[in-house]
Design a protein around this motif. Sequence first.
Motif, PDB file in Angstrom:
ATOM      1  N   MET A 291       0.833  -1.209   0.000  1.00 29.09           N
ATOM      2  CA  MET A 291       0.000   0.000   0.000  1.00 29.09           C
ATOM      3  C   MET A 291       0.866   1.258   0.000  1.00 29.09           C
ATOM      4  N   PHE A 292       1.947   1.218   0.755  1.00 31.19           N
ATOM      5  CA  PHE A 292       2.854   2.367   0.790  1.00 31.19           C
ATOM      6  C   PHE A 292       3.441   2.621  -0.598  1.00 31.19           C
ATOM      7  N   VAL A 293       3.963   1.570  -1.227  1.00 30.67           N
ATOM      8  CA  VAL A 293       4.585   1.719  -2.548  1.00 30.67           C
ATOM      9  C   VAL A 293       3.549   2.150  -3.591  1.00 30.67           C
ATOM     10  N   LEU A 294       2.359   1.544  -3.558  1.00 29.16           N
ATOM     11  CA  LEU A 294       1.325   1.891  -4.532  1.00 29.16           C
ATOM     12  C   LEU A 294       0.739   3.284  -4.297  1.00 29.16           C
ATOM     13  N   SER A 295       0.921   3.852  -3.111  1.00 31.90           N
ATOM     14  CA  SER A 295       0.433   5.199  -2.813  1.00 31.90           C
ATOM     15  C   SER A 295       1.409   6.289  -3.248  1.00 31.90           C
ATOM     16  N   LEU A 296       2.621   5.921  -3.546  1.00 33.07           N
ATOM     17  CA  LEU A 296       3.631   6.928  -3.895  1.00 33.07           C
ATOM     18  C   LEU A 296       3.254   7.788  -5.101  1.00 33.07           C
ATOM     19  N   PRO A 297       2.668   7.243  -6.184  1.00 34.79           N
ATOM     20  CA  PRO A 297       2.262   8.142  -7.270  1.00 34.79           C
ATOM     21  C   PRO A 297       1.280   9.220  -6.822  1.00 34.79           C
ATOM     22  N   CYS A 298       0.380   8.860  -5.934  1.00 31.81           N
ATOM     23  CA  CYS A 298      -0.571   9.850  -5.411  1.00 31.81           C
ATOM     24  C   CYS A 298       0.156  10.904  -4.582  1.00 31.81           C
ATOM     25  N   VAL A 299       1.116  10.473  -3.775  1.00 33.51           N
ATOM     26  CA  VAL A 299       1.877  11.406  -2.934  1.00 33.51           C
ATOM     27  C   VAL A 299       2.723  12.336  -3.783  1.00 33.51           C
ATOM     28  N   PHE A 300       3.390  11.773  -4.783  1.00 39.01           N
ATOM     29  CA  PHE A 300       4.296  12.575  -5.614  1.00 39.01           C
ATOM     30  C   PHE A 300       3.564  13.389  -6.676  1.00 39.01           C
ATOM     31  N   GLY A 301       2.307  13.079  -6.932  1.00 36.78           N
ATOM     32  CA  GLY A 301       1.571  13.708  -8.027  1.00 36.78           C
ATOM     33  C   GLY A 301       1.446  15.211  -7.939  1.00 36.78           C
ATOM     34  N   TYR A 302       1.429  15.755  -6.741  1.00 41.26           N
ATOM     35  CA  TYR A 302       1.257  17.196  -6.587  1.00 41.26           C
ATOM     36  C   TYR A 302       2.541  17.912  -6.196  1.00 41.26           C
ATOM     37  N   ASN A 303       3.672  17.223  -6.205  1.00 39.79           N
ATOM     38  CA  ASN A 303       4.923  17.913  -5.896  1.00 39.79           C
ATOM     39  C   ASN A 303       5.988  17.532  -6.913  1.00 39.79           C
ATOM     40  N   ILE A 304       6.786  16.489  -6.684  1.00 37.90           N
ATOM     41  CA  ILE A 304       7.909  16.226  -7.586  1.00 37.90           C
ATOM     42  C   ILE A 304       7.476  15.723  -8.964  1.00 37.90           C
ATOM     43  N   TRP A 305       6.256  15.175  -9.089  1.00 39.88           N
ATOM     44  CA  TRP A 305       5.743  14.767 -10.403  1.00 39.88           C
ATOM     45  C   TRP A 305       4.681  15.728 -10.915  1.00 39.88           C
ATOM     46  N   SER A 306       4.615  16.926 -10.365  1.00 37.41           N
ATOM     47  CA  SER A 306       3.550  17.853 -10.755  1.00 37.41           C
ATOM     48  C   SER A 306       3.622  18.251 -12.225  1.00 37.41           C
ATOM     49  N   GLY A 307       4.786  18.158 -12.843  1.00 36.36           N
ATOM     50  CA  GLY A 307       4.913  18.482 -14.264  1.00 36.36           C
ATOM     51  C   GLY A 307       4.513  17.348 -15.184  1.00 36.36           C
TER      52      GLY A 307
ATOM     53  N   GLU B  12       2.154  15.184 -17.113  1.00 37.92           N
ATOM     54  CA  GLU B  12       0.787  15.315 -17.620  1.00 37.92           C
ATOM     55  C   GLU B  12       0.482  14.109 -18.503  1.00 37.92           C
ATOM     56  N   PRO B  13       0.089  12.972 -17.901  1.00 38.94           N
ATOM     57  CA  PRO B  13      -0.016  11.713 -18.644  1.00 38.94           C
ATOM     58  C   PRO B  13      -1.121  11.668 -19.692  1.00 38.94           C
ATOM     59  N   MET B  14      -2.158  12.464 -19.535  1.00 36.84           N
ATOM     60  CA  MET B  14      -3.286  12.402 -20.464  1.00 36.84           C
ATOM     61  C   MET B  14      -3.513  13.736 -21.160  1.00 36.84           C
ATOM     62  N   GLY B  15      -2.456  14.484 -21.323  1.00 40.11           N
ATOM     63  CA  GLY B  15      -2.564  15.770 -22.005  1.00 40.11           C
ATOM     64  C   GLY B  15      -2.422  16.930 -21.045  1.00 40.11           C
ATOM     65  N   GLN B  16      -2.413  18.108 -21.620  1.00 41.88           N
ATOM     66  CA  GLN B  16      -2.198  19.321 -20.841  1.00 41.88           C
ATOM     67  C   GLN B  16      -3.295  19.508 -19.793  1.00 41.88           C
ATOM     68  N   GLY B  17      -2.874  19.870 -18.595  1.00 39.56           N
ATOM     69  CA  GLY B  17      -3.799  20.120 -17.500  1.00 39.56           C
ATOM     70  C   GLY B  17      -4.157  18.897 -16.684  1.00 39.56           C
ATOM     71  N   THR B  18      -3.594  17.737 -17.025  1.00 41.98           N
ATOM     72  CA  THR B  18      -3.876  16.529 -16.254  1.00 41.98           C
ATOM     73  C   THR B  18      -2.715  16.237 -15.315  1.00 41.98           C
ATOM     74  N   ASN B  19      -2.949  15.328 -14.398  1.00 39.12           N
ATOM     75  CA  ASN B  19      -1.900  14.906 -13.473  1.00 39.12           C
ATOM     76  C   ASN B  19      -2.058  13.412 -13.204  1.00 39.12           C
ATOM     77  N   ILE B  20      -1.259  12.900 -12.312  1.00 42.58           N
ATOM     78  CA  ILE B  20      -1.270  11.465 -12.023  1.00 42.58           C
ATOM     79  C   ILE B  20      -2.613  11.020 -11.449  1.00 42.58           C
ATOM     80  N   MET B  21      -3.288  11.900 -10.727  1.00 41.65           N
ATOM     81  CA  MET B  21      -4.584  11.549 -10.156  1.00 41.65           C
ATOM     82  C   MET B  21      -5.639  11.355 -11.244  1.00 41.65           C
ATOM     83  N   VAL B  22      -5.573  12.146 -12.300  1.00 41.05           N
ATOM     84  CA  VAL B  22      -6.496  11.986 -13.425  1.00 41.05           C
ATOM     85  C   VAL B  22      -6.262  10.626 -14.085  1.00 41.05           C
ATOM     86  N   LEU B  23      -4.994  10.254 -14.251  1.00 40.22           N
ATOM     87  CA  LEU B  23      -4.656   8.954 -14.822  1.00 40.22           C
ATOM     88  C   LEU B  23      -5.169   7.820 -13.924  1.00 40.22           C
ATOM     89  N   GLU B  24      -4.925   7.916 -12.629  1.00 41.63           N
ATOM     90  CA  GLU B  24      -5.400   6.875 -11.711  1.00 41.63           C
ATOM     91  C   GLU B  24      -6.922   6.790 -11.713  1.00 41.63           C
TER      92      GLU B  24
END
Length: 180
Positions: A82-98, A100-112
């Motif tokens: 659970m910890f490892v699988l939660s990391l994309p959610c944790v990083f989505g708004y900081n170190i992975w904020s740039g 955009e997996p599904m086009g401009q204006g999206t983030n990792i949470m949109v993909l999930e």
Amino acid sequence: IFPACYAYDVDVTSGMGLIFRTLPNIFNHIPFGRLWGSLFFVFMSFAALSTIFAVFEMIIACTMDLFHWSRKKACVINGICMFVLSLPCVFGYNIWSGFEPMGQGTNIMVLEDFIVSNLLLPLGTLIYVLFCTSRYGWGWDSFTNEANTGKGAKVQSWMRGFMSYVIPIMIAIVFVIGII
């Protein structure tokens, strides 16, 4: 929520955080609003936490049954997963904020959200329905015997065609629409 969105000029398409933008406006305009608002969000937190406990318990029980692990081992291994699988959610708004997996204006949470809502839930539901109604799975007779135990509404024999053919087609249509 939606009438309040229009009353307080909140965008109804703003997504998951809509409740956190709309309800504070409502609570600010009623007597003892801070008290009611605080209680509402505290109770909502308890509801979310109890749901998480129920989901985690199911996962732990499943891994205990499948792998014949002790409860402690299942908790530790599932906790690490659970910890490892939660990391994309944790990083989505900081170190992975740039990212955009599904086009401009999206983030990792949109993909999930897309993966879970449009792929996993419809496919899981389709597999479940086919398992319960197909002779290659649990089978209709076993399903109806289990479903009809206890009090309440019963599964009738006339429902077999609907549950075996119509519902899977409807789920497949929802799946295809979600992909498009």
